[in-house]
Design a protein around this motif. Structure first.
Motif, PDB file in Angstrom:
ATOM      1  N   ALA A 141       0.853  -1.190   0.000  1.00  0.00           N
ATOM      2  CA  ALA A 141       0.000   0.000   0.000  1.00  0.00           C
ATOM      3  C   ALA A 141       0.887   1.238   0.000  1.00  0.00           C
ATOM      4  CB  ALA A 141      -0.932  -0.006   1.200  1.00  0.00           C
ATOM      5  N   LEU A 142       1.467   1.532  -1.157  1.00  0.00           N
ATOM      6  CA  LEU A 142       2.420   2.629  -1.303  1.00  0.00           C
ATOM      7  C   LEU A 142       2.093   3.395  -2.582  1.00  0.00           C
ATOM      8  CD1 LEU A 142       5.009   4.060  -0.304  1.00  0.00           C
ATOM      9  CD2 LEU A 142       6.322   2.398  -1.632  1.00  0.00           C
ATOM     10  N   HIS A 143       2.030   4.736  -2.441  1.00  0.00           N
ATOM     11  CA  HIS A 143       1.604   5.581  -3.552  1.00  0.00           C
ATOM     12  C   HIS A 143       2.484   6.819  -3.629  1.00  0.00           C
ATOM     13  CE1 HIS A 143      -1.113   7.468  -6.412  1.00  0.00           C
ATOM     14  NE2 HIS A 143      -1.231   8.526  -5.627  1.00  0.00           N
ATOM     15  N   ALA A 144       3.054   7.086  -4.813  1.00  0.00           N
ATOM     16  CA  ALA A 144       3.831   8.306  -5.030  1.00  0.00           C
ATOM     17  C   ALA A 144       2.840   9.448  -5.231  1.00  0.00           C
ATOM     18  CB  ALA A 144       4.741   8.143  -6.243  1.00  0.00           C
ATOM     19  N   ALA A 145       2.588  10.206  -4.158  1.00  0.00           N
ATOM     20  CA  ALA A 145       1.483  11.154  -4.147  1.00  0.00           C
ATOM     21  C   ALA A 145       1.803  12.476  -4.829  1.00  0.00           C
ATOM     22  CB  ALA A 145       1.031  11.409  -2.711  1.00  0.00           C
ATOM     23  N   SER A 146       3.065  12.920  -4.782  1.00  0.00           N
ATOM     24  CA  SER A 146       3.391  14.212  -5.381  1.00  0.00           C
ATOM     25  C   SER A 146       4.833  14.228  -5.863  1.00  0.00           C
ATOM     26  CB  SER A 146       3.163  15.353  -4.384  1.00  0.00           C
ATOM     27  OG  SER A 146       4.047  15.258  -3.291  1.00  0.00           O
ATOM     28  N   LEU A 147       5.078  15.093  -6.847  1.00  0.00           N
ATOM     29  CA  LEU A 147       6.415  15.258  -7.406  1.00  0.00           C
ATOM     30  C   LEU A 147       6.567  16.699  -7.870  1.00  0.00           C
ATOM     31  CD1 LEU A 147       9.132  14.089  -8.447  1.00  0.00           C
ATOM     32  CD2 LEU A 147       7.956  13.507 -10.583  1.00  0.00           C
ATOM     33  N   GLY A 148       7.618  17.356  -7.395  1.00  0.00           N
ATOM     34  CA  GLY A 148       7.914  18.718  -7.800  1.00  0.00           C
ATOM     35  C   GLY A 148       9.353  18.844  -8.254  1.00  0.00           C
ATOM     36  N   PHE A 149       9.577  19.558  -9.360  1.00  0.00           N
ATOM     37  CA  PHE A 149      10.925  19.728  -9.885  1.00  0.00           C
ATOM     38  C   PHE A 149      10.931  20.932 -10.819  1.00  0.00           C
ATOM     39  CE2 PHE A 149       8.544  16.894 -12.614  1.00  0.00           C
ATOM     40  CZ  PHE A 149       8.810  17.349 -13.897  1.00  0.00           C
ATOM     41  N   ASN A 150      12.118  21.400 -11.159  1.00  0.00           N
ATOM     42  CA  ASN A 150      12.254  22.473 -12.134  1.00  0.00           C
ATOM     43  C   ASN A 150      12.350  21.878 -13.532  1.00  0.00           C
ATOM     44  OD1 ASN A 150      12.270  24.518 -10.169  1.00  0.00           O
ATOM     45  ND2 ASN A 150      14.473  24.323  -9.875  1.00  0.00           N
ATOM     46  N   HIS A 151      11.630  22.476 -14.456  1.00  0.00           N
ATOM     47  CA  HIS A 151      11.658  21.974 -15.829  1.00  0.00           C
ATOM     48  C   HIS A 151      13.104  21.967 -16.330  1.00  0.00           C
ATOM     49  CE1 HIS A 151      10.972  21.660 -20.151  1.00  0.00           C
ATOM     50  NE2 HIS A 151       9.714  21.323 -19.898  1.00  0.00           N
ATOM     51  N   PRO A 152      13.556  20.856 -16.919  1.00  0.00           N
ATOM     52  CA  PRO A 152      14.969  20.725 -17.287  1.00  0.00           C
ATOM     53  C   PRO A 152      15.423  21.676 -18.392  1.00  0.00           C
ATOM     54  CG  PRO A 152      13.679  18.903 -18.168  1.00  0.00           C
ATOM     55  CD  PRO A 152      12.777  19.643 -17.234  1.00  0.00           C
ATOM     56  N   PHE A 181       3.179  18.325  -9.272  1.00  0.00           N
ATOM     57  CA  PHE A 181       2.097  17.444  -9.679  1.00  0.00           C
ATOM     58  C   PHE A 181       1.668  16.572  -8.495  1.00  0.00           C
ATOM     59  CE2 PHE A 181       4.827  18.321 -13.279  1.00  0.00           C
ATOM     60  CZ  PHE A 181       3.917  18.815 -14.205  1.00  0.00           C
ATOM     61  N   GLU A 182       0.369  16.289  -8.443  1.00  0.00           N
ATOM     62  CA  GLU A 182      -0.176  15.452  -7.386  1.00  0.00           C
ATOM     63  C   GLU A 182      -1.050  14.364  -7.994  1.00  0.00           C
ATOM     64  OE1 GLU A 182      -2.232  17.799  -4.532  1.00  0.00           O
ATOM     65  OE2 GLU A 182      -0.417  18.812  -3.794  1.00  0.00           O
ATOM     66  N   SER A 183      -1.106  13.241  -7.294  1.00  0.00           N
ATOM     67  CA  SER A 183      -1.950  12.132  -7.713  1.00  0.00           C
ATOM     68  C   SER A 183      -2.768  11.671  -6.516  1.00  0.00           C
ATOM     69  CB  SER A 183      -1.080  10.972  -8.227  1.00  0.00           C
ATOM     70  OG  SER A 183      -1.846   9.787  -8.346  1.00  0.00           O
ATOM     71  N   PRO A 184      -4.098  11.591  -6.646  1.00  0.00           N
ATOM     72  CA  PRO A 184      -4.916  11.126  -5.518  1.00  0.00           C
ATOM     73  C   PRO A 184      -4.671   9.646  -5.251  1.00  0.00           C
ATOM     74  CG  PRO A 184      -6.248  11.312  -7.497  1.00  0.00           C
ATOM     75  CD  PRO A 184      -4.901  11.897  -7.840  1.00  0.00           C
ATOM     76  N   LEU A 185      -5.007   9.224  -4.044  1.00  0.00           N
ATOM     77  CA  LEU A 185      -4.877   7.804  -3.732  1.00  0.00           C
ATOM     78  C   LEU A 185      -5.693   6.976  -4.714  1.00  0.00           C
ATOM     79  CD1 LEU A 185      -5.157   7.466   0.163  1.00  0.00           C
ATOM     80  CD2 LEU A 185      -3.158   6.987  -1.252  1.00  0.00           C
ATOM     81  N   PRO A 186      -5.153   5.877  -5.211  1.00  0.00           N
ATOM     82  CA  PRO A 186      -5.918   5.016  -6.111  1.00  0.00           C
ATOM     83  C   PRO A 186      -7.093   4.375  -5.375  1.00  0.00           C
ATOM     84  CG  PRO A 186      -3.877   3.949  -5.479  1.00  0.00           C
ATOM     85  CD  PRO A 186      -3.804   5.347  -4.940  1.00  0.00           C
ATOM     86  N   ALA A 187      -8.037   3.874  -6.140  1.00  0.00           N
ATOM     87  CA  ALA A 187      -9.287   3.372  -5.564  1.00  0.00           C
ATOM     88  C   ALA A 187      -9.063   2.237  -4.567  1.00  0.00           C
ATOM     89  CB  ALA A 187     -10.209   2.911  -6.691  1.00  0.00           C
ATOM     90  N   ASP A 188      -8.074   1.371  -4.828  1.00  0.00           N
ATOM     91  CA  ASP A 188      -7.902   0.234  -3.911  1.00  0.00           C
ATOM     92  C   ASP A 188      -7.415   0.689  -2.531  1.00  0.00           C
ATOM     93  OD1 ASP A 188      -5.343   0.881  -4.789  1.00  0.00           O
ATOM     94  OD2 ASP A 188      -4.748  -1.177  -5.238  1.00  0.00           O
TER      95      ASP A 188
END
Length: 308
Positions: free
Chosen positions: A269-280, A288-295
């Motif tokens: 039960a592990l989810h990469a919820a957010s990622l922030g970086f400078n455009h290369p 960017f954020e991702s909501p928890l998956p349905a499961d």
């Protein structure tokens, strides 16, 4: 200065290793003469030329696999990876991977990385870990993003559902990680031969002492780092097929329906919820954020006493 470093710096969009490979293959010239020694010292007044051949087709084949795209431009793709999707082809998973899917999605938009028309994988998520990933489409983006991940010059947050309630509620786990001495397919905290690893965690929600939703941030990037560190402090992730070795005592603290669902959960039960970086390329700050998956969301509903 070495000729390969000089050319890489002057061009800007190719890595030194890529320039070196091109030189050794006979694609570099000094004053019209072929230059195959990457270590040769640059000569003042000389004219250097590097011919970059068009990228060849990648060995993995394009496959039409649905992707959830959060952002895309000419240099990169940010996507929400579902659990169950392998990132890169390997002996056990020769196709049906994220790379195959991106090849089909991006097609001719891939400008070539390392001489192949392929996506640049700068970081990976385990097959059964879901969440935000970034993939490079150009050589320059691949190089800059790889450097950013290596230097931890970005912001990543994971959400993990673990057994028990970590104490303290927020803390840092610093313990070296290496191959398990008896089982080479597993990672473990090992004092001798392990690589330094640090994970910061903070409990976001708790269900008594039975389970907790924890936010984890990585200060290093070791294989299975969150899974290993949480198991090391006595709070393995729900559903982890590798590091959850027995039924945890905390399971007895849950009502039957929630307990059975957590024990039967088929993945970590592990989810990469957010990622922030400078455009290369542009330098723009991206988040960017991702909501928890349905499961995983279904497990939280059960823990709250509601039907999933």
């Amino acid at each position: 200065m070495r000729a390969d470093r000089f050319l890489a710096d002057a061009i800007g969009s190719l890595s030194r290793s890529r320039v070196k490979a091109l030189m050794e293959a006979g694609h570099a010239f000094r004053d019209g003469a072929t230059l195959t020694d990457p270590s040769e010292t640059v000569r003042a007044g000389a004219r250097y030329t590097l011919l970059v051949p068009p990228p060849v087709a990648a060995t993995p084949q394009a496959q039409a696999i649905p992707l959830t795209i959060l952002f895309e431009d000419r240099d990169l793709i940010v996507l929400d990876k579902p659990a169950g999707l392998v990132v890169h082809p390997a002996p056990g998973n020769p196709d049906g991977t994220l790379v195959n899917a991106v090849l089909a999605h991006a097609g001719d938009d891939l400008s070539g990385i390392g001489g192949e028309m392929r996506p640049g994988i700068v970081h990976r998520l385990d097959k059964d870990t879901s969440g935000v990933m970034v993939v490079a489409k150009s050589e320059r983006a691949h190089r800059v993003l790889s450097d950013a991940f290596a230097a931890r010059d970005l912001d990543r947050a994971y959400l993990a559902l673990c057994w028990g309630l970590p104490e303290p509620l927020a803390g840092e786990v610093s313990a070296p990680i290496g191959r398990h001495p008896a089982d080479r397919k597993r990672m473990a905290v090992v004092e001798r031969g392990g690589k330094a690893a640090t994970t910061r965690y903070a409990v976001k929600r708790a269900w008594g002492a039975a389970a907790a939703l924890v936010e984890c941030r990585l200060l290093t990037g070791r294989t299975h780092q969150i899974r290993v560190h949480m198991a090391h402090i006595g709070h393995p992730l729900v559903g982890d097929p590798v590091y959850l070795r027995r039924t945890p005592a905390a399971a007895r603290l849950l009502p039957a329906a929630a307990r059975d669902a957590l024990l039967a959960f088929p993945r970590q039960a592990l989810h990469a919820a957010s990622l922030g970086f400078n455009h290369p390329v542009t330098g723009q700050a991206l988040n960017f954020e991702s909501p928890l998956p349905a499961d995983m969301e279904g497990l939280l509903l059960l823990l709250d006493g509601n039907r999933a």
